[in-house]
Design a protein around this motif. Structure first.
Motif, mmCIF file in Angstrom:
data_model
loop_
_atom_site.group_PDB
_atom_site.id
_atom_site.type_symbol
_atom_site.label_atom_id
_atom_site.label_comp_id
_atom_site.label_asym_id
_atom_site.label_seq_id
_atom_site.Cartn_x
_atom_site.Cartn_y
_atom_site.Cartn_z
ATOM 1 N N MET A 1 0.726 -1.100 0.007
ATOM 2 C CA MET A 1 0.150 -0.070 -0.001
ATOM 3 C C MET A 1 0.921 1.210 0.105
ATOM 4 O O MET A 1 1.769 1.235 0.794
ATOM 5 C CB MET A 1 -0.908 -0.125 1.103
ATOM 6 N N ASP A 2 0.694 2.336 -0.821
ATOM 7 C CA ASP A 2 1.359 3.402 -0.963
ATOM 8 C C ASP A 2 1.062 4.226 0.289
ATOM 9 O O ASP A 2 -0.150 4.200 0.834
ATOM 10 C CB ASP A 2 0.795 4.257 -2.186
ATOM 11 N N GLU A 3 2.273 4.932 0.671
ATOM 12 C CA GLU A 3 2.188 5.858 2.117
ATOM 13 C C GLU A 3 1.330 7.125 1.577
ATOM 14 O O GLU A 3 1.853 7.621 0.520
ATOM 15 C CB GLU A 3 3.538 5.999 2.458
ATOM 16 N N LEU A 4 0.594 7.416 2.504
ATOM 17 C CA LEU A 4 -0.049 8.769 2.153
ATOM 18 C C LEU A 4 0.872 10.066 2.679
ATOM 19 O O LEU A 4 1.739 10.051 3.585
ATOM 20 C CB LEU A 4 -1.369 9.062 3.301
ATOM 21 N N LYS A 5 0.797 10.961 1.584
ATOM 22 C CA LYS A 5 1.649 12.212 1.635
ATOM 23 C C LYS A 5 0.944 13.060 2.611
ATOM 24 O O LYS A 5 -0.249 13.082 2.320
ATOM 25 C CB LYS A 5 1.880 12.894 0.586
ATOM 26 N N GLU A 6 1.412 14.115 3.459
ATOM 27 C CA GLU A 6 1.126 15.078 4.050
ATOM 28 C C GLU A 6 1.451 16.513 3.401
ATOM 29 O O GLU A 6 2.535 16.665 3.229
ATOM 30 C CB GLU A 6 1.463 15.337 5.342
ATOM 31 N N LEU A 7 0.126 17.159 2.943
ATOM 32 C CA LEU A 7 0.354 18.478 2.322
ATOM 33 C C LEU A 7 -0.769 19.463 3.001
ATOM 34 O O LEU A 7 -1.474 19.140 3.885
ATOM 35 C CB LEU A 7 -0.284 18.182 0.876
ATOM 36 N N ILE A 8 -0.499 20.868 2.448
ATOM 37 C CA ILE A 8 -1.148 21.824 3.095
ATOM 38 C C ILE A 8 -1.837 22.555 1.717
ATOM 39 O O ILE A 8 -1.180 22.205 0.579
ATOM 40 C CB ILE A 8 -0.409 22.745 3.770
ATOM 41 N N PHE A 9 -2.964 23.148 2.004
ATOM 42 C CA PHE A 9 -3.445 24.153 0.746
ATOM 43 C C PHE A 9 -2.674 25.188 0.582
ATOM 44 O O PHE A 9 -2.513 25.348 -0.806
ATOM 45 C CB PHE A 9 -4.895 24.466 1.386
ATOM 46 N N GLY A 10 -1.867 25.647 1.360
ATOM 47 C CA GLY A 10 -1.049 26.858 0.931
ATOM 48 C C GLY A 10 -1.818 28.312 0.822
ATOM 49 O O GLY A 10 -1.436 29.278 0.469
ATOM 50 N N ILE A 11 -2.713 28.268 1.881
ATOM 51 C CA ILE A 11 -3.579 29.476 2.149
ATOM 52 C C ILE A 11 -3.577 29.795 3.400
ATOM 53 O O ILE A 11 -3.949 28.997 4.184
ATOM 54 C CB ILE A 11 -5.056 29.347 1.534
ATOM 55 N N ILE A 18 -7.388 23.915 9.232
ATOM 56 C CA ILE A 18 -7.548 22.648 8.851
ATOM 57 C C ILE A 18 -6.187 21.498 9.371
ATOM 58 O O ILE A 18 -6.272 20.548 9.592
ATOM 59 C CB ILE A 18 -7.599 22.390 7.283
ATOM 60 N N GLY A 19 -4.982 22.186 9.135
ATOM 61 C CA GLY A 19 -3.682 21.356 9.613
ATOM 62 C C GLY A 19 -3.523 20.794 8.172
ATOM 63 O O GLY A 19 -3.688 21.050 6.982
ATOM 64 N N THR A 20 -2.697 19.531 8.197
ATOM 65 C CA THR A 20 -2.372 18.905 7.180
ATOM 66 C C THR A 20 -3.271 18.042 6.274
ATOM 67 O O THR A 20 -4.265 17.627 7.109
ATOM 68 C CB THR A 20 -0.974 18.006 7.252
ATOM 69 N N LEU A 21 -3.313 18.079 4.935
ATOM 70 C CA LEU A 21 -4.192 17.191 4.422
ATOM 71 C C LEU A 21 -3.669 15.811 3.949
ATOM 72 O O LEU A 21 -2.026 15.853 3.761
ATOM 73 C CB LEU A 21 -4.629 17.964 2.961
ATOM 74 N N LYS A 22 -4.267 14.770 3.544
ATOM 75 C CA LYS A 22 -3.662 13.468 2.943
ATOM 76 C C LYS A 22 -3.815 13.549 1.823
ATOM 77 O O LYS A 22 -4.834 13.988 1.086
ATOM 78 C CB LYS A 22 -4.245 12.254 3.712
ATOM 79 N N SER A 23 -2.605 12.898 1.163
ATOM 80 C CA SER A 23 -2.912 12.790 -0.490
ATOM 81 C C SER A 23 -2.172 11.486 -0.637
ATOM 82 O O SER A 23 -1.246 10.973 -0.324
ATOM 83 C CB SER A 23 -1.834 13.654 -1.223
ATOM 84 N N PRO A 24 -3.102 10.610 -1.442
ATOM 85 C CA PRO A 24 -4.088 11.094 -2.398
ATOM 86 C C PRO A 24 -5.490 11.106 -1.356
ATOM 87 O O PRO A 24 -5.545 10.308 -0.551
ATOM 88 C CB PRO A 24 -4.432 9.838 -3.419
ATOM 89 N N SER A 25 -6.265 11.909 -1.741
ATOM 90 C CA SER A 25 -7.703 12.377 -1.284
ATOM 91 C C SER A 25 -8.422 13.362 -2.113
ATOM 92 O O SER A 25 -7.859 13.755 -3.061
ATOM 93 C CB SER A 25 -7.512 12.994 0.275
ATOM 94 N N THR A 26 -9.710 13.354 -1.839
ATOM 95 C CA THR A 26 -10.445 14.110 -2.611
ATOM 96 C C THR A 26 -11.529 15.009 -1.817
ATOM 97 O O THR A 26 -11.896 14.665 -0.739
ATOM 98 C CB THR A 26 -11.822 13.346 -3.555
ATOM 99 N N ILE A 27 -11.424 16.384 -2.155
ATOM 100 C CA ILE A 27 -11.981 17.395 -1.390
ATOM 101 C C ILE A 27 -13.115 18.256 -2.267
ATOM 102 O O ILE A 27 -12.843 18.301 -3.235
ATOM 103 C CB ILE A 27 -10.939 18.524 -1.011
ATOM 104 N N LEU A 28 -14.392 18.172 -1.585
ATOM 105 C CA LEU A 28 -15.428 18.776 -2.330
ATOM 106 C C LEU A 28 -15.355 20.310 -1.677
ATOM 107 O O LEU A 28 -15.478 20.578 -0.581
ATOM 108 C CB LEU A 28 -16.882 18.084 -2.117
ATOM 109 N N LEU A 29 -14.934 21.491 -2.531
ATOM 110 C CA LEU A 29 -15.395 22.797 -2.330
ATOM 111 C C LEU A 29 -16.693 23.367 -2.940
ATOM 112 O O LEU A 29 -16.815 23.368 -4.081
ATOM 113 C CB LEU A 29 -14.094 23.674 -2.835
ATOM 114 N N ALA A 30 -17.682 23.302 -2.004
ATOM 115 C CA ALA A 30 -19.184 23.625 -2.605
ATOM 116 C C ALA A 30 -19.300 25.134 -2.146
ATOM 117 O O ALA A 30 -18.751 25.839 -1.145
ATOM 118 C CB ALA A 30 -19.922 22.823 -1.933
ATOM 119 N N GLY A 31 -20.451 25.719 -2.787
ATOM 120 C CA GLY A 31 -20.984 27.035 -2.429
ATOM 121 C C GLY A 31 -21.750 27.437 -3.587
ATOM 122 O O GLY A 31 -21.634 26.908 -4.636
#
Length: 457
Positions: A1-11, A18-31
């Motif tokens: 199993m591939d290891e999850l990377k830790e990323l940030i949005f950069g905002i 939020i803190g760090t995000l996991k990649s790969p992952s999927t985020i829905l930005l709604a509005g």
């Protein structure tokens, strides 16, 4: 199993929430339309591109890549290394299955680290519900193969999220909205869902509503979080600027205390606060005056009447006057503005003239009390000595003050004029001090407030 990377949005601000995000992952930005979903996504991709990541932006539009880049380049944060591959929106609505193939080919040739599909809600628009679900299940399977951080935008209301199949497939949901409150309009960000939260993060601080602003510089979060500052457990006494009052208070005010000065118009409330600030400036202490006057000249001119020249202190950066319009400013914005100046100046004294004006920003009494509690707690942590003023509708000394502020303050000083033209001051509350309870006569002179030696028994 591939290891999850830790990323940030950069905002800035969003990452703190939020803190760090996991990649790969999927985020829905709604509005809904116009709340900044596209700007949010481009800022994420620009941050990643500057850090050497491969980025892909797939908008569903009728515009050409050249025109889109020309438009996006007006945003100061935009990085032109972002790969932009628009897909015709009308075709994607009519033939979503072919659109899936096109998306797969674009991603396969680019092999990005971050992908944005903007927006996905028109896809499968003509499908009946079972077909729409199968369509998005297929899209989700494709996304899993990309091994990337994927952001999907959706044009939808908050109440539509629960019934949307996309909401159930993604790892996180961020909702952007615009709200009207009287004459004010504000943008708000909410995190509604987030898998893999950093265990060090306080979830209560994540799942709440935050206000943000948008400009060509990008997103700017207005946070109401409190900085963890050490509390001075043994505060010293400092002078109020009124020697007679210092004697009544057994040496002056505690250095991190809050004082409410209340009285009818003309009793000298503003003079009291300006005298308190003038004393601090004479001692080279950084000071802040918070007022709801449109211009601070009126306070400066009022100070001049008593010989307190404050313009030079403003020019030297030792004094900051914050003037705000309660009709147009949001409470969170006002609180953040005050706290930022306190930190920048390392302020030691604060004079808040006319806290009753806060009722225009916060008509709800519970929210108003919460605002004052938050501000007073912050001032105490920063070891700032503060004076607040509020009017009274009655001349009786026993009348309760407005807005429950007296329950939050360390000291309460009541000013009143008598029918005979005399003025009397009463310290009705002073924590930690065996103060005199009798009303004391005072006068307002060319050099400010002076306490007379006689008292009203």
């Amino acid at each position: 199993m591939d290891e999850l990377k830790e990323l940030i949005f950069g905002i800035r601000g969003v990452d703190e929430i939020i803190g760090t995000l996991k990649s790969p992952s999927t985020i829905l930005l709604a509005g809904t339309t116009g709340v900044g979903k596209t700007s949010f996504c481009l800022q994420i991709l620009s941050h990643a591109a500057k850090n050497g990541e491969k980025t892909l932006y797939i908008p569903f539009t009728t515009e050409s890549p050249e025109k889109l880049k020309m438009y996006y380049s007006r945003m100061h944060f935009f990085d032109d290394r972002i790969h932009i591959h628009p897909i015709n929106r009308s075709i994607s609505e009519k033939d979503p299955l072919s659109t899936l193939i096109d998306i797969g080919n674009i991603v396969g040739s680019t092999k990005p680290d971050r992908v944005v599909l903007d927006p996905v809600t028109p896809l499968g628009f003509g499908f009946i519900e079972p077909e729409k679900r199968r369509f998005f299940y297929t899209l989700d399977s494709m996304i899993q193969e990309w091994k990337a951080l994927v952001v999907l935008t959706g044009e939808m209301l908050k109440e539509e999220l629960h019934d949307s199949v996309v909401s159930h497939l993604v790892d996180g949901i961020i909702y952007l909205s615009r709200e009207d409150n009287g004459l004010r309009t504000g943008n708000f960000l909410e995190v509604l869902k987030l898998r893999g939260i950093d265990p060090q993060k306080n979830t209560e601080s994540i799942y709440r509503k935050y206000r943000y602003t948008m400009s060509s510089e990008g997103f700017s979060m207005i946070s109401s979080s409190h900085n963890k500052e050490p509390v001075n457990t043994l505060p010293d006494k400092i002078s109020s600027g009124i020697p007679g009052l210092d004697r009544i208070l057994e040496g002056g005010l505690f250095s991190n205390s809050s004082t409410l000065v209340t009285g009818k118009p003309g009793t000298g409330k503003t003079t009291f606060g300006l005298q308190f600030i003038s004393e601090g400036l004479n001692r080279k202490e950084p000071c802040i005056i918070v007022s709801f006057e449109c211009l601070h000249n009126s306070l400066v001119n009022e100070a001049k009447k008593h010989g307190w020249e404050m313009e030079q202190y403003i020019d030297d950066g030792l004094l900051k006057v914050i003037s705000a319009d309660p009709d147009s400013m949001w409470p969170e914005e006002h609180e953040t503005l005050v706290k930022e100046h306190i930190m920048e100046m390392n302020a030691r004294r604060l004079f808040f003239d006319g806290i009753f004006n806060l009722e225009m920003m916060l008509p709800d009494q519970l929210q108003l009390r919460g605002y004052l509690y938050s501000l007073l707690k912050y001032l105490k942590k920063r070891n700032v000595t503060s004076v607040f003023t509020t009017p009274r509708s009655s001349s009786t000394i026993t009348e309760n003050t407005r807005m429950d502020a007296e329950f939050l303050m360390d000291n309460i000083i009541i000013l009143r004029n008598s029918e005979g033209g005399r003025r009397y001051m009463c310290v009705s509350k002073s924590k930690g001090t065996q103060h005199r309870l009798n009303p004391t006569e005072y006068s307002i002179t060319e050099k400010g407030i002076k306490i007379r030696s006689d008292t009203l028994l």
